[in-house]
Design an enzyme around this catalytic site. Structure first.
Site, PDB file in Angstrom:
ATOM      1  N   ILE A 277       0.833  -1.202   0.000  1.00  0.00           N
ATOM      2  CA  ILE A 277       0.000   0.000   0.000  1.00  0.00           C
ATOM      3  C   ILE A 277       0.869   1.253   0.000  1.00  0.00           C
ATOM      4  CG2 ILE A 277      -1.827   1.227   1.229  1.00  0.00           C
ATOM      5  CD1 ILE A 277      -2.668  -1.445   0.030  1.00  0.00           C
ATOM      6  N   ALA A 280       8.198   3.039   2.133  1.00  0.00           N
ATOM      7  CA  ALA A 280       9.008   4.070   2.781  1.00  0.00           C
ATOM      8  C   ALA A 280      10.482   3.710   2.621  1.00  0.00           C
ATOM      9  CB  ALA A 280       8.634   4.197   4.256  1.00  0.00           C
ATOM     10  N   ASP A 449       8.132  13.053  13.127  1.00  0.00           N
ATOM     11  CA  ASP A 449       8.174  13.126  11.661  1.00  0.00           C
ATOM     12  C   ASP A 449       6.814  13.605  11.153  1.00  0.00           C
ATOM     13  OD1 ASP A 449       9.175  12.972   9.147  1.00  0.00           O
ATOM     14  OD2 ASP A 449       9.065  10.795   8.964  1.00  0.00           O
TER      15      ASP A 449
END
Length: 811
Positions: A277, A280, A449
């Site tokens: 999906i 990273a 983040d």
């Protein structure tokens, strides 16, 4: 398929006129033959494309079949282990200590035995030293152990150095070539050309970091959040690193899941998506369903990642060490690589990320607008993390829909979709700004983040946070200093802002604070204020602070950087939905609510410093501004909802007066009561009788009239009148205040007596107060009597009315 292509080509070569009937040929004689040829060539190209796709598909299937038969993945893994000397790694290996000599007074035999034991110790030391290359990498980042590990593997470092140097040399050559082309084509330069060149430089840097792997991708992502250092065009280019990371094969991901969880994937999951999906830099996410029916997100770490990260951090340390020696810097530049290494290696352990998510969830469970996915601990290991699946809208998707303006995008999105996306985006921004302030001021635990890819706008209207590889924790003193800095920015008090920065350990000791204040004042002197809020983009304030920070070598704590990044990111998102969005205007009501309701010494100190001057006299303009902003704060209205019976009126003055009275008598009003008791009573009276306070006195007279009116109705049987003749007229100023509790409140009486006691020193001022009070009371009495007479006339004369509409309603 190739035969079909040849046949199609042969058919295409037949003239179009031969395939038509005579009637069609005669009717289309005027059409130029080049169009028919162009159409046939297009058909031929399509046929060739289909053949090429067919060949690609079969060749790819053949390659995959050959790879599985020969066992290329296993061969690659074995070769990788041989190259990295992984087969000889021993987790139990420990570095020996240098043997210390010991010479007691011994006999000859004892000395010989002692020498033999010493010789044995040295032999063992050198034996273990010779086996140093068998020691594996540490689980936690340690610069010394990493240095020993890679000194035993110089071939690994050399090959990687060649790769890194070649990639950056190629990038530099491309950038130089672009510069030469630009200098030949354009004689003069402009801001637009400079921005385009920076963006192209950022794109080249982005491609280079993508090719160099996860560690450099992570560094590029961090740089993309620092437009104050690298510029906004380069930041925009590097921000694409969040979306363009290629995934690794699914078979490897499933094998990692089996290795970490200790059983086949089917044992834990009834379904896992075929494609990732999201991908990273350190891992990728699959959507899955557990055997007990829960929708989850399974995050799988990239293979062999720990070695890659340690190797790249080691190379960075070597490069920074060389740079330090060439530049003759006193400070150790390798510490920057060590800090980066600690953070990146910490993200490799998903059990730590699960613990961070649980801590973040517990800290923010009291705030309904913040949502954190639940962690499935039994399905989480070092390289596999399983969390609750959160279905929501990605901020970048909302931004794309809102900013759609060309014909192609208009065909993809309807007007209703754009309106809904804009509404959701603005709601996300509002709640995101509040979430930043909650983390900063309330909990002190910050998401490390906070880019848009790690957020979701949920159907429930909440903002969902993802990716808790790192979180930042703040000290208590820093939270209140940050609260004060926001207040000082809004008030334009740059000297106090510099003081708050010093309290946050941002300003280094020994810095000339007066010069820093002058720099800020010169940079921000053109800022205009709109309704008391600075009418300026947060990005400009951010850029100004950063430029001064670089000039005076400020220290930027992680939480300070994270806050600035988050607010700047939200402001950028909001600009697509509302070009007039103001970050300060959106965040300031929350800050005011905190100051007016938090009864702690630090918040009281900030509030007193803003509202009172050095002589403890009230600065009425700031008080009025605080009350106006506080009255517009939904959070403050909710905090006082227990005291409410109806909604607050829409009039600004009425809102402010009602808010002040509520705070004076409510449990949450301890801060305001302390402020009034601390302030100089004479200045309070002077403000009450001033011309500027006339609207507030008018509102107080309305409230007093309501109290008198209620007393009259109660004395003459208000309940009987209402029950028999219908509702009695009430004024629009009837607010959510319990007037009986207001009259009987002892705290309010003590405050009034204290103010009167202070004002006795000035007889003229007391006379003016008595006159103003008398006029207010007379006005309120007249207004109450008028309302009472109107109510009686409506109640008793209403029986003589035969209005059909009223009869219909009563029936």
């Amino acid at each position: 398929m190739l035969g079909a292509a040849a046949a199609s080509a042969a058919v295409a070569s037949i003239p179009a006129s031969a395939l038509r009937s005579p009637a069609q040929s005669s009717s289309r004689r005027n059409i130029k033959p080049c169009r028919a040829v162009a159409g046939n060539l297009g058909h031929f190209v399509q046929t060739v494309k289909k053949d090429v796709d067919f060949l690609k598909k079969n060749i790819s299937a053949g390659v995959n079949w050959t790879s599985k038969v020969i066992g290329l993945p296993e061969i690659s893994k074995q070769v990788d282990e041989v190259v990295w000397l992984g087969n000889v790694e021993d987790p139990k290996y420990e570095s020996p200590d240098w043997p210390q000599p010991y010479y007691p007074e011994l006999s000859g035999t004892d000395l010989i035995m002692a020498d033999l034991k010493a010789l044995e110790a040295y032999v063992l030391y050198y034996y273990h030293l010779s086996r140093m290359w068998t020691k594996p990498l540490p689980e936690v980042y340690n610069a010394q152990e990493a240095d020993i590990y890679f000194k035993c593997r110089p071939h690994i470092v050399a090959l990687r150095l060649i790769e890194v140097f070649g990639s950056f040399a190629s990038a530099a050559f491309r950038i130089r070539l672009e510069g030469l082309k630009k200098s030949k084509n354009v004689s003069g330069s402009s801001e637009v050309d400079e921005s385009n060149s920076q963006y192209k430089f950022g794109m080249v840097l982005k491609e280079t970091m993508l090719n160099l792997g996860p560690t450099f991708i992570k560094v590029g992502q961090s740089l993309s959040t620092r437009p104050d250092i690298i510029g906004f065009p380069m930041s925009k280019a590097l921000s694409e690193l969040h979306d363009q990371i290629p995934p690794f094969p699914r078979d490897l991901a499933m094998k990692i899941i089996e290795e970490e969880l200790g059983s086949p994937v089917d044992t834990f999951f009834s379904h896992i998506s075929e494609e990732a999906i999201a991908a990273a830099s350190f891992g990728q996410v699959y959507k899955a369903k557990t055997v007990d029916g829960h929708d989850v997100a399974v995050k799988v770490q990239r293979p062999n990642l720990r070695r890659v990260v340690f190797r790249d951090i080691y190379i960075m340390r070597v490069g920074l060490d060389i740079l330090q020696q060439v530049a003759k810097r006193k400070s150790d530049l390798r510490l920057y690589a060590d800090e980066l290494g600690k953070g990146l290696v910490g993200e490799l352990d998903y059990t730590l990320e699960a613990a961070n998510a649980a801590e973040f969830m517990e800290a923010h469970s009291a705030f309904p607008s913040i949502r954190v996915p639940k962690v499935f601990q039994h399905l989480t290991q070092k390289r596999v993390l399983t969390m609750e699946w959160m279905s929501g809208e990605n901020p970048k998707e909302l931004l794309a829909i809102c900013s759609s303006n060309n014909l192609e995008q208009e065909s993809r999105y309807s007007e209703k979709q754009r309106i809904d996306a804009k509404r959701h985006l603005l709601d996300l921004v509002n709640k995101g700004v509040e979430a930043c302030l909650v983390q900063l001021i309330e909990t002190g635990i910050l998401h490390a983040d906070p880019h848009p890819g790690n957020m979701r706008y949920l159907p429930s209207g909440q903002i969902g946070f993802l990716d808790f590889g790192l979180i930042c924790r703040m000290e208590k003193k820093h939270k209140f200093a940050m609260l004060g800095s926001i207040i000082h920015i809004v008030n334009g008090d740059w000297a106090s802002l510099v003081g708050s920065l010093a309290e946050m350990d941002v300003v280094r000791p020994g810095t000339n604070l007066s010069r820093v204040t002058m720099e800020l004042e010169n940079a921000m002197d053109e800022v205009e204020f709109k309704d008391g809020i600075p009418d300026v983009r947060f990005s400009r304030v951010l850029g100004t602070v950063w430029s001064i920070a670089l000039k005076y070598h400020f220290r930027m704590p992680p939480y300070y950087t994270l806050l600035l990044r988050s607010l700047a990111s939200f402001e950028g998102l909001a600009m697509a939905g509302d070009p007039n969005f103001n970050t300060f205007e959106d965040s300031y009501p929350y800050v005011v609510r905190k100051l007016l309701t938090d009864n702690s010494p630090d918040t009281r100190k900030i509030l007193h410093a803003v509202v009172l001057n050095k002589r403890k006299e009230v600065q009425w303009k700031k008080v009025a501004f605080f009350l106006r902003v506080g009255a517009a704060s939904k959070g403050l209205q909710l905090a006082l909802k227990s005291e409410a019976s109806t909604e607050m009126p829409s009039d600004t003055v009425s809102d402010s007066v009602n808010l002040a009275l509520k705070l004076l008598v409510s449990k949450d009003g301890a801060v305001v009561r302390r402020l009034v008791m601390t302030a100089d009573g004479t200045s309070l009276i002077r403000g009450i009788v001033s011309k500027e306070a006339r609207p507030f006195r008018h509102q107080v007279s309305k409230i007093t009239a309501d109290m008198l009116y209620q007393s009259m109705c109660t004395a003459l049987g208000k309940t009987f009148i209402v029950a028999r003749y219908g509702a009695i007229y009430t004024s629009s100023s009837t607010s959510a205040i319990n007037y009986q509790s207001l009259v009987k409140n002892r705290r309010l009486k003590v405050i009034i007596l204290k103010i009167l006691e202070s004002g006795r020193k000035s007889p003229v001022l007391m006379a003016r107060l008595c006159w103003v009070s008398f006029v207010t009371l007379v006005t309120a009495s007249a207004l109450a009597c008028h309302r009472f007479l109107v109510s009686l006339s409506e109640a008793y004369l209403g029986r003589l009315s035969f209005n059909t509409k009223k009869l219909a309603v009563s029936s």
